[in-house]
Design a protein around this motif. Structure first.
Motif, PDB file in Angstrom:
ATOM      1  N   LEU A   7       0.831  -1.134   0.058  1.00 51.33           N
ATOM      2  CA  LEU A   7       0.040   0.073  -0.016  1.00 51.33           C
ATOM      3  C   LEU A   7       1.013   1.239  -0.041  1.00 51.33           C
ATOM      4  CD1 LEU A   7      -2.882   1.416   0.201  1.00 51.33           C
ATOM      5  CD2 LEU A   7      -2.585   1.182   2.896  1.00 51.33           C
ATOM      6  N   PHE A   8       1.795   1.156   0.753  1.00 53.42           N
ATOM      7  CA  PHE A   8       2.902   2.397   1.017  1.00 53.42           C
ATOM      8  C   PHE A   8       4.122   2.213  -0.026  1.00 53.42           C
ATOM      9  CE2 PHE A   8       0.896   2.670   5.251  1.00 53.42           C
ATOM     10  CZ  PHE A   8      -0.006   3.543   5.058  1.00 53.42           C
ATOM     11  N   HIS A   9       4.198   1.369  -0.982  1.00 48.09           N
ATOM     12  CA  HIS A   9       5.288   1.047  -1.637  1.00 48.09           C
ATOM     13  C   HIS A   9       6.486   0.855  -0.782  1.00 48.09           C
ATOM     14  CE1 HIS A   9       2.534   1.629  -5.105  1.00 48.09           C
ATOM     15  NE2 HIS A   9       2.216   2.856  -4.322  1.00 48.09           N
ATOM     16  N   LEU A  10       6.579   0.225   0.160  1.00 48.87           N
ATOM     17  CA  LEU A  10       7.754   0.035   0.919  1.00 48.87           C
ATOM     18  C   LEU A  10       8.229  -1.399   0.940  1.00 48.87           C
ATOM     19  CD1 LEU A  10       6.493   2.016   4.113  1.00 48.87           C
ATOM     20  CD2 LEU A  10       8.251   2.655   2.496  1.00 48.87           C
ATOM     21  N   PRO A  11       9.542  -1.694   0.886  1.00 53.53           N
ATOM     22  CA  PRO A  11      10.030  -2.884   0.952  1.00 53.53           C
ATOM     23  C   PRO A  11       9.261  -3.674   2.133  1.00 53.53           C
ATOM     24  CG  PRO A  11      11.719  -1.517   1.483  1.00 53.53           C
ATOM     25  CD  PRO A  11      10.507  -0.681   1.156  1.00 53.53           C
ATOM     26  N   GLN A  12       9.291  -5.197   2.108  1.00 52.53           N
ATOM     27  CA  GLN A  12       8.690  -5.991   3.052  1.00 52.53           C
ATOM     28  C   GLN A  12       9.634  -6.585   3.952  1.00 52.53           C
ATOM     29  OE1 GLN A  12       5.372  -8.120   1.824  1.00 52.53           O
ATOM     30  NE2 GLN A  12       6.056  -9.938   3.076  1.00 52.53           N
ATOM     31  N   ARG A  13      10.009  -5.532   5.013  1.00 50.00           N
ATOM     32  CA  ARG A  13      10.937  -6.138   5.809  1.00 50.00           C
ATOM     33  C   ARG A  13      11.015  -5.204   7.331  1.00 50.00           C
ATOM     34  NH1 ARG A  13      14.732  -2.481   2.651  1.00 50.00           N
ATOM     35  NH2 ARG A  13      15.116  -0.940   4.011  1.00 50.00           N
ATOM     36  N   PHE A  14      11.323  -6.028   8.291  1.00 50.05           N
ATOM     37  CA  PHE A  14      11.283  -5.401   9.637  1.00 50.05           C
ATOM     38  C   PHE A  14      11.758  -3.673   9.882  1.00 50.05           C
ATOM     39  CE2 PHE A  14      12.562  -4.558  13.977  1.00 50.05           C
ATOM     40  CZ  PHE A  14      11.265  -4.698  14.420  1.00 50.05           C
ATOM     41  N   ASP A  15      12.825  -3.597   8.964  1.00 51.40           N
ATOM     42  CA  ASP A  15      13.461  -2.057   9.201  1.00 51.40           C
ATOM     43  C   ASP A  15      12.837  -1.503   8.263  1.00 51.40           C
ATOM     44  OD1 ASP A  15      15.182  -0.251  10.121  1.00 51.40           O
ATOM     45  OD2 ASP A  15      16.694  -0.611   8.437  1.00 51.40           O
ATOM     46  N   VAL A  16      11.813  -0.484   8.655  1.00 50.52           N
ATOM     47  CA  VAL A  16      11.251   0.593   7.910  1.00 50.52           C
ATOM     48  C   VAL A  16      11.846   1.914   8.061  1.00 50.52           C
ATOM     49  CG1 VAL A  16       9.027   1.755   7.584  1.00 50.52           C
ATOM     50  CG2 VAL A  16       9.130  -0.795   7.893  1.00 50.52           C
ATOM     51  N   ASP A  17      11.798   2.688   7.054  1.00 47.82           N
ATOM     52  CA  ASP A  17      12.302   4.094   7.298  1.00 47.82           C
ATOM     53  C   ASP A  17      11.150   4.833   7.584  1.00 47.82           C
ATOM     54  OD1 ASP A  17      13.217   6.554   6.945  1.00 47.82           O
ATOM     55  OD2 ASP A  17      13.777   6.285   4.642  1.00 47.82           O
ATOM     56  N   PRO A  18      11.165   5.584   8.878  1.00 42.41           N
ATOM     57  CA  PRO A  18      10.187   6.246   9.180  1.00 42.41           C
ATOM     58  C   PRO A  18       9.738   7.371   8.445  1.00 42.41           C
ATOM     59  CG  PRO A  18      11.605   5.801  11.075  1.00 42.41           C
ATOM     60  CD  PRO A  18      12.157   5.178   9.748  1.00 42.41           C
ATOM     61  N   ALA A  19      10.660   8.019   7.978  1.00 44.92           N
ATOM     62  CA  ALA A  19      10.450   9.134   7.100  1.00 44.92           C
ATOM     63  C   ALA A  19       9.506   8.832   5.659  1.00 44.92           C
ATOM     64  CB  ALA A  19      11.720  10.072   6.724  1.00 44.92           C
TER      65      ALA A  19
END
Length: 171
Positions: A7-19
Protein backbone atom coordinates in the motif's frame (compact mmCIF):
# COMPACT_ATOMS: atom_id res chain seq x y z
CA UNK A 1 -5.60 -7.17 -1.88
CA UNK A 2 -2.40 -5.27 -1.16
CA UNK A 3 -0.60 -5.81 2.08
CA UNK A 4 0.41 -2.81 4.21
CA UNK A 5 3.90 -2.60 2.72
CA UNK A 6 2.56 -2.68 -0.84
CA UNK A 7 0.00 0.00 0.00
CA UNK A 8 2.85 2.37 0.87
CA UNK A 9 5.30 1.05 -1.75
CA UNK A 10 7.78 0.00 0.94
CA UNK A 11 10.02 -3.07 1.02
CA UNK A 12 8.50 -5.90 3.02
CA UNK A 13 11.01 -6.10 5.87
CA UNK A 14 11.22 -5.31 9.56
CA UNK A 15 13.46 -2.26 9.23
CA UNK A 16 11.20 0.53 7.96
CA UNK A 17 12.39 4.06 7.21
CA UNK A 18 10.06 6.20 9.37
CA UNK A 19 10.37 9.21 7.06
CA UNK A 20 9.48 7.13 3.99
CA UNK A 21 6.55 5.59 5.87
CA UNK A 22 5.26 9.02 6.92
CA UNK A 23 5.62 10.39 3.41
CA UNK A 24 3.86 7.41 1.81
CA UNK A 25 1.07 7.55 4.39
CA UNK A 26 0.45 11.25 3.74
CA UNK A 27 0.41 10.66 -0.02
CA UNK A 28 -2.25 7.97 0.36
CA UNK A 29 -4.24 10.08 2.81
CA UNK A 30 -4.11 13.06 0.45
CA UNK A 31 -5.57 10.94 -2.37
CA UNK A 32 -8.44 9.53 -0.31
CA UNK A 33 -9.16 12.32 2.17
CA UNK A 34 -12.94 12.84 2.57
CA UNK A 35 -12.60 16.56 1.74
CA UNK A 36 -11.66 15.59 -1.81
CA UNK A 37 -14.93 13.70 -2.19
CA UNK A 38 -17.48 16.31 -1.06
CA UNK A 39 -19.14 16.32 -4.51
CA UNK A 40 -18.75 12.58 -5.11
CA UNK A 41 -21.45 9.92 -5.06
CA UNK A 42 -22.22 8.09 -1.83
CA UNK A 43 -20.44 5.02 -3.19
CA UNK A 44 -17.30 7.02 -4.00
CA UNK A 45 -17.38 8.61 -0.55
CA UNK A 46 -17.75 5.21 1.09
CA UNK A 47 -14.83 3.75 -0.91
CA UNK A 48 -12.67 6.76 -0.07
CA UNK A 49 -13.52 6.35 3.62
CA UNK A 50 -12.64 2.66 3.46
CA UNK A 51 -9.27 3.48 1.89
CA UNK A 52 -8.59 6.17 4.49
CA UNK A 53 -9.44 3.72 7.28
CA UNK A 54 -7.25 1.03 5.72
CA UNK A 55 -4.36 3.50 5.33
CA UNK A 56 -4.68 4.50 9.00
CA UNK A 57 -4.67 0.86 10.11
CA UNK A 58 -1.67 0.05 7.89
CA UNK A 59 0.24 3.09 9.14
CA UNK A 60 -0.44 2.26 12.81
CA UNK A 61 0.74 -1.31 12.22
CA UNK A 62 3.93 -0.43 10.35
CA UNK A 63 5.04 2.40 12.63
CA UNK A 64 4.86 0.22 15.76
CA UNK A 65 7.78 -2.28 15.83
CA UNK A 66 5.83 -4.85 17.85
CA UNK A 67 2.81 -4.72 15.53
CA UNK A 68 5.06 -4.66 12.45
CA UNK A 69 6.92 -7.79 13.60
CA UNK A 70 3.67 -9.62 14.31
CA UNK A 71 2.29 -8.54 10.93
CA UNK A 72 5.39 -9.80 9.10
CA UNK A 73 5.11 -13.17 10.84
CA UNK A 74 1.44 -13.43 9.88
CA UNK A 75 2.15 -12.33 6.29
CA UNK A 76 4.59 -15.21 6.07
CA UNK A 77 2.12 -17.79 7.26
CA UNK A 78 3.09 -18.01 10.94
CA UNK A 79 0.21 -18.00 13.39
CA UNK A 80 1.45 -16.20 16.50
CA UNK A 81 -0.88 -18.24 18.72
CA UNK A 82 -0.83 -15.43 21.26
CA UNK A 83 -3.79 -16.89 23.14
CA UNK A 84 -2.83 -20.58 23.06
CA UNK A 85 0.99 -20.59 22.99
CA UNK A 86 2.25 -18.93 26.14
CA UNK A 87 5.26 -21.21 26.64
CA UNK A 88 8.37 -19.19 27.40
CA UNK A 89 11.96 -20.09 28.21
CA UNK A 90 12.54 -20.70 31.92
CA UNK A 91 14.97 -17.79 32.29
CA UNK A 92 12.46 -15.39 30.76
CA UNK A 93 9.77 -16.56 33.17
CA UNK A 94 12.18 -16.13 36.10
CA UNK A 95 12.94 -12.60 34.89
CA UNK A 96 9.22 -11.88 34.75
CA UNK A 97 8.81 -12.99 38.36
CA UNK A 98 11.73 -10.78 39.49
CA UNK A 99 10.27 -7.79 37.65
CA UNK A 100 6.83 -8.38 39.18
CA UNK A 101 8.36 -8.47 42.65
CA UNK A 102 10.31 -5.27 41.91
CA UNK A 103 7.15 -3.58 40.65
CA UNK A 104 5.18 -4.68 43.72
CA UNK A 105 7.98 -3.40 46.00
CA UNK A 106 8.22 -0.05 44.17
CA UNK A 107 4.44 0.37 44.38
CA UNK A 108 4.29 -0.55 48.07
CA UNK A 109 7.22 1.69 49.00
CA UNK A 110 6.18 4.52 46.64
CA UNK A 111 9.75 4.31 45.29
CA UNK A 112 9.88 6.34 42.08
CA UNK A 113 13.63 5.71 41.68
CA UNK A 114 13.18 1.94 41.76
CA UNK A 115 10.33 2.25 39.30
CA UNK A 116 12.47 4.34 36.94
CA UNK A 117 15.25 1.73 37.17
CA UNK A 118 12.79 -1.07 36.39
CA UNK A 119 11.41 0.92 33.44
CA UNK A 120 14.91 1.53 32.06
CA UNK A 121 15.78 -2.17 32.36
CA UNK A 122 12.54 -3.13 30.68
CA UNK A 123 13.17 -0.69 27.79
CA UNK A 124 16.68 -2.13 27.29
CA UNK A 125 15.38 -5.71 27.22
CA UNK A 126 12.61 -4.67 24.83
CA UNK A 127 15.11 -3.00 22.46
CA UNK A 128 17.36 -6.07 22.52
CA UNK A 129 14.40 -8.34 21.79
CA UNK A 130 13.28 -6.09 18.92
CA UNK A 131 16.80 -6.29 17.45
CA UNK A 132 16.73 -10.12 17.68
CA UNK A 133 13.27 -10.23 16.11
CA UNK A 134 14.45 -7.98 13.28
CA UNK A 135 17.45 -10.24 12.61
CA UNK A 136 15.22 -13.33 12.58
CA UNK A 137 12.71 -11.70 10.26
CA UNK A 138 15.46 -10.56 7.89
CA UNK A 139 16.84 -14.12 7.92
CA UNK A 140 13.34 -15.39 7.02
CA UNK A 141 13.17 -17.37 10.29
CA UNK A 142 9.56 -16.49 10.99
CA UNK A 143 8.97 -19.22 13.60
CA UNK A 144 11.82 -17.92 15.78
CA UNK A 145 10.65 -14.35 15.17
CA UNK A 146 7.16 -15.36 16.32
CA UNK A 147 8.61 -16.67 19.59
CA UNK A 148 10.28 -13.26 20.03
CA UNK A 149 7.01 -11.48 19.26
CA UNK A 150 5.27 -13.52 21.97
CA UNK A 151 8.02 -12.45 24.42
CA UNK A 152 7.57 -8.88 23.30
CA UNK A 153 3.85 -9.18 23.98
CA UNK A 154 4.66 -9.94 27.62
CA UNK A 155 7.15 -7.06 27.73
CA UNK A 156 4.61 -4.63 26.27
CA UNK A 157 1.94 -5.70 28.74
CA UNK A 158 4.31 -5.44 31.69
CA UNK A 159 5.52 -2.04 30.44
CA UNK A 160 1.90 -0.86 30.53
CA UNK A 161 1.65 -2.03 34.14
CA UNK A 162 4.84 -0.15 35.03
CA UNK A 163 3.48 3.03 33.44
CA UNK A 164 0.20 2.63 35.32
CA UNK A 165 2.18 2.58 38.58
CA UNK A 166 4.10 5.68 37.42
CA UNK A 167 0.79 7.48 36.88
CA UNK A 168 -0.47 6.37 40.27
CA UNK A 169 2.71 7.55 42.04
CA UNK A 170 2.94 10.82 40.15
CA UNK A 171 -0.66 11.55 40.16
Amino acid sequence: MQNHFELFHLPQRFDVDPAALDKAYHEVQNRVHPDKFTNATDTEKRVAMQWATRANEAYQTLRNPYKRAAYLCELNGVDLQTESNTAMPREFLMQQMEWREALDDARAELDLGALEQLDAELRAVRQAELARIGERLDAQDFEAAAQGVRKLMFLERFGSEVHAVFEMLEG
